[in-house]
Design a protein around this motif. Structure first.
Motif, PDB file in Angstrom:
ATOM      1  N   ILE A 250      18.531  12.833 -16.786  1.00 55.26           N
ATOM      2  CA  ILE A 250      19.888  13.325 -16.530  1.00 55.26           C
ATOM      3  C   ILE A 250      20.720  12.147 -16.040  1.00 55.26           C
ATOM      4  N   VAL A 251      21.817  11.878 -16.711  1.00 57.36           N
ATOM      5  CA  VAL A 251      22.705  10.773 -16.361  1.00 57.36           C
ATOM      6  C   VAL A 251      23.995  11.353 -15.781  1.00 57.36           C
ATOM      7  N   LEU A 252      24.347  10.928 -14.579  1.00 60.05           N
ATOM      8  CA  LEU A 252      25.585  11.356 -13.944  1.00 60.05           C
ATOM      9  C   LEU A 252      26.615  10.247 -14.071  1.00 60.05           C
ATOM     10  N   ASP A 253      27.665  10.506 -14.834  1.00 66.62           N
ATOM     11  CA  ASP A 253      28.764   9.550 -14.950  1.00 66.62           C
ATOM     12  C   ASP A 253      29.691   9.747 -13.751  1.00 66.62           C
ATOM     13  N   MET A 254      29.723   8.754 -12.849  1.00 70.53           N
ATOM     14  CA  MET A 254      30.483   8.866 -11.603  1.00 70.53           C
ATOM     15  C   MET A 254      31.759   8.031 -11.619  1.00 70.53           C
ATOM     16  N   ALA A 255      32.275   7.754 -12.805  1.00 69.73           N
ATOM     17  CA  ALA A 255      33.489   6.945 -12.899  1.00 69.73           C
ATOM     18  C   ALA A 255      34.682   7.632 -12.236  1.00 69.73           C
ATOM     19  N   ALA A 256      34.715   8.972 -12.275  1.00 75.76           N
ATOM     20  CA  ALA A 256      35.837   9.716 -11.687  1.00 75.76           C
ATOM     21  C   ALA A 256      35.594  10.105 -10.235  1.00 75.76           C
ATOM     22  N   VAL A 257      34.434   9.765  -9.686  1.00 71.05           N
ATOM     23  CA  VAL A 257      34.128  10.071  -8.278  1.00 71.05           C
ATOM     24  C   VAL A 257      34.711   8.946  -7.431  1.00 71.05           C
ATOM     25  N   THR A 258      35.903   9.153  -6.919  1.00 69.85           N
ATOM     26  CA  THR A 258      36.599   8.099  -6.178  1.00 69.85           C
ATOM     27  C   THR A 258      36.169   8.020  -4.722  1.00 69.85           C
ATOM     28  N   ALA A 259      35.468   9.029  -4.202  1.00 69.44           N
ATOM     29  CA  ALA A 259      35.047   9.016  -2.798  1.00 69.44           C
ATOM     30  C   ALA A 259      33.849   9.936  -2.644  1.00 69.44           C
ATOM     31  N   ILE A 260      33.080   9.675  -1.595  1.00 65.30           N
ATOM     32  CA  ILE A 260      31.898  10.487  -1.301  1.00 65.30           C
ATOM     33  C   ILE A 260      31.646  10.434   0.201  1.00 65.30           C
ATOM     34  N   ASP A 261      31.196  11.542   0.776  1.00 71.03           N
ATOM     35  CA  ASP A 261      30.880  11.552   2.199  1.00 71.03           C
ATOM     36  C   ASP A 261      29.390  11.759   2.405  1.00 71.03           C
ATOM     37  N   THR A 262      29.000  11.924   3.658  1.00 77.15           N
ATOM     38  CA  THR A 262      27.571  12.042   3.981  1.00 77.15           C
ATOM     39  C   THR A 262      26.942  13.246   3.302  1.00 77.15           C
ATOM     40  N   SER A 263      27.650  14.367   3.295  1.00 79.10           N
ATOM     41  CA  SER A 263      27.110  15.566   2.649  1.00 79.10           C
ATOM     42  C   SER A 263      26.906  15.339   1.161  1.00 79.10           C
ATOM     43  N   GLY A 264      27.836  14.614   0.525  1.00 79.39           N
ATOM     44  CA  GLY A 264      27.679  14.325  -0.890  1.00 79.39           C
ATOM     45  C   GLY A 264      26.469  13.454  -1.175  1.00 79.39           C
ATOM     46  N   MET A 265      26.227  12.446  -0.325  1.00 83.40           N
ATOM     47  CA  MET A 265      25.057  11.582  -0.519  1.00 83.40           C
ATOM     48  C   MET A 265      23.764  12.344  -0.271  1.00 83.40           C
ATOM     49  N   GLU A 266      23.761  13.237   0.708  1.00 83.61           N
ATOM     50  CA  GLU A 266      22.583  14.068   0.937  1.00 83.61           C
ATOM     51  C   GLU A 266      22.321  14.992  -0.245  1.00 83.61           C
ATOM     52  N   ALA A 267      23.399  15.509  -0.842  1.00 81.68           N
ATOM     53  CA  ALA A 267      23.237  16.376  -2.010  1.00 81.68           C
ATOM     54  C   ALA A 267      22.632  15.604  -3.177  1.00 81.68           C
ATOM     55  N   LEU A 268      23.059  14.359  -3.402  1.00 84.05           N
ATOM     56  CA  LEU A 268      22.469  13.544  -4.463  1.00 84.05           C
ATOM     57  C   LEU A 268      20.995  13.259  -4.201  1.00 84.05           C
ATOM     58  N   SER A 269      20.663  12.996  -2.935  1.00 86.93           N
ATOM     59  CA  SER A 269      19.265  12.732  -2.585  1.00 86.93           C
ATOM     60  C   SER A 269      18.405  13.972  -2.824  1.00 86.93           C
ATOM     61  N   GLU A 270      18.911  15.148  -2.406  1.00 89.48           N
ATOM     62  CA  GLU A 270      18.160  16.385  -2.619  1.00 89.48           C
ATOM     63  C   GLU A 270      18.027  16.697  -4.104  1.00 89.48           C
ATOM     64  N   LEU A 271      19.080  16.410  -4.860  1.00 83.73           N
ATOM     65  CA  LEU A 271      19.032  16.654  -6.295  1.00 83.73           C
ATOM     66  C   LEU A 271      17.992  15.764  -6.957  1.00 83.73           C
ATOM     67  N   LYS A 272      17.901  14.494  -6.538  1.00 76.32           N
ATOM     68  CA  LYS A 272      16.903  13.594  -7.109  1.00 76.32           C
ATOM     69  C   LYS A 272      15.485  14.069  -6.792  1.00 76.32           C
ATOM     70  N   LYS A 273      15.257  14.504  -5.554  1.00 77.75           N
ATOM     71  CA  LYS A 273      13.929  14.987  -5.175  1.00 77.75           C
ATOM     72  C   LYS A 273      13.551  16.228  -5.972  1.00 77.75           C
ATOM     73  N   THR A 274      14.513  17.116  -6.181  1.00 77.70           N
ATOM     74  CA  THR A 274      14.244  18.335  -6.948  1.00 77.70           C
ATOM     75  C   THR A 274      13.887  18.010  -8.389  1.00 77.70           C
ATOM     76  N   LEU A 275      14.630  17.083  -8.993  1.00 79.14           N
ATOM     77  CA  LEU A 275      14.361  16.728 -10.383  1.00 79.14           C
ATOM     78  C   LEU A 275      13.087  15.913 -10.527  1.00 79.14           C
ATOM     79  N   ASP A 276      12.755  15.118  -9.516  1.00 81.47           N
ATOM     80  CA  ASP A 276      11.488  14.370  -9.563  1.00 81.47           C
ATOM     81  C   ASP A 276      10.301  15.328  -9.618  1.00 81.47           C
ATOM     82  N   LYS A 277      10.391  16.436  -8.913  1.00 83.29           N
ATOM     83  CA  LYS A 277       9.302  17.421  -8.931  1.00 83.29           C
ATOM     84  C   LYS A 277       9.145  18.046 -10.309  1.00 83.29           C
ATOM     85  N   ARG A 278      10.220  18.014 -11.090  1.00 84.76           N
ATOM     86  CA  ARG A 278      10.176  18.578 -12.442  1.00 84.76           C
ATOM     87  C   ARG A 278       9.983  17.490 -13.496  1.00 84.76           C
TER      88      ARG A 278
END
Length: 326
Positions: A250-278
């Motif tokens: 799964i490739v996430l194109d983040m060109a339009a993501v102009t900002a991110i906060d702590t919750s957003g980075m935690e969500a990306l980390s959790e998403l990676k862990k979930t997909l790694d299990k699959r």
């Protein structure tokens, strides 16, 4: 003497805040309307300072809360007034009338006064603009009609309050429900575009390319995580029905993501862990400078690793394809 312990203090504070917001909104709306007609710019900060100073000075003489009047501005505009000196002339005329001519106007029907305002305002109705709002954005059209009928049938304050409320609701929807799209490769190029907009764009086998079209904050991080997982489930179901090669990355194109906060980075980390299990790889493509810096400082960059973060979608797909082949 000022009494800050009276029983109506809280009511006065609430009323003052609401009245101030509505007065500022009305003044800015009137200013921008006539600025567009006369092709000049207004400074919002100066408007706020002017309205605040005007009401602070007026409160010392028990004046009403004042703002930029739509009806009087329309009358001034149609009368050919060019500068703010017209307000001084108008105020002087009103003062003279109230002091010496009030008995002459006492029996003037309200219909005559209303006709003056209607004749001045009727030319400001922009039917083509309303139709354009309907074609472009239904939410903007709803806010426009709410303001129009609210002002027409109730009051200026209520009409503006409803329109501002609808606009804020629209902002909340966009902030909490950001748009995500599936991207495909345009044949013969290295461009990846929305499959729903570009019919010639084609899916890349074994890849799900998603474009995130908003900043990632605490207000939308959980929604994005759930929406991406839903995209993955739907893509796996589509692959199973069409009997294509299995999904691997799964490739996430983040060109339009102009900002991110702590919750957003935690969500990306959790998403990676979930997909790694699959047994699915999650790759980030084209994170902008500020986002990349925050990912690096938070440790999220190390969690993904340099082999899962690339400058473009094309590089991410090429590297992931080579990795799958080896």
């Amino acid at each position: 003497m000022l009494d800050f312990g009276g029983p109506y203090l809280s009511l006065a504070i609430k009323t003052g805040i609401i009245t101030g917001i509505l007065a500022l909104t009305e003044g800015m709306a009137v200013g921008r309307t006539f600025a567009s007609l006369k092709n000049y710019q207004i400074d919002g900060n100066k408007e706020m300072v002017a309205i605040g100073a005007m009401n602070m000075a007026g409160s010392c003489a028990s004046c009403y809360v004042t703002t930029g009047s739509f009806s009087r501005s329309a009358v001034n505009y149609n009368a050919g007034c060019k500068t703010a000196l017209s307000n001084i002339v108008m105020a002087s005329a009103v003062l003279f009338t109230m002091l010496f001519l009030m008995p002459l106007f006492y029996y003037t029907p309200n219909v005559m006064l209303s006709a003056i305002i209607i004749a001045a305002v009727i030319g400001l109705i922009d039917v083509r603009g309303a139709l354009l709002l309907w074609k472009v954005d239904k939410f903007d059209f709803l806010a426009c009609m709410s303001a129009f009928f609210g002002v027409l049938l109730i009051s200026v304050q209520m009409g503006l309050a409803v329109a501002v409320g609808i606009s804020l609701f629209k902002i909340l929807i966009h902030a909490t429900r950001p748009n995500t799209v599936i991207l495909g490769n345009v044949p013969g190029t290295t461009s990846y575009r929305n499959l729903a907009q570009y019919r010639e764009a084609a899916r890349v086998p074994s890849f799900l390319i998603l474009g995130i079209e908003s900043p990632i904050y605490f207000t939308n991080s959980m929604y994005l995580q759930e929406r991406i997982l839903r995209w993955v489930r739907e893509e796996e179901e589509r692959i199973m029905k069409s009997k294509e090669s299995s999904l691997k990355c799964i490739v996430l194109d983040m060109a339009a993501v102009t900002a991110i906060d702590t919750s957003g980075m935690e969500a990306l980390s959790e998403l990676k862990k979930t997909l790694d299990k699959r047994s699915l790889d999650l790759v980030l493509a084209n994170p902008v400078g500020e986002v990349a810096q925050k990912l690096s400082r938070s440790g999220t960059w190390e969690l993904f690793g340099s082999e899962h973060i690339y400058m473009t979608v094309g590089e991410a797909i090429a590297a992931a394809s080579y990795k799958c082949q080896t």
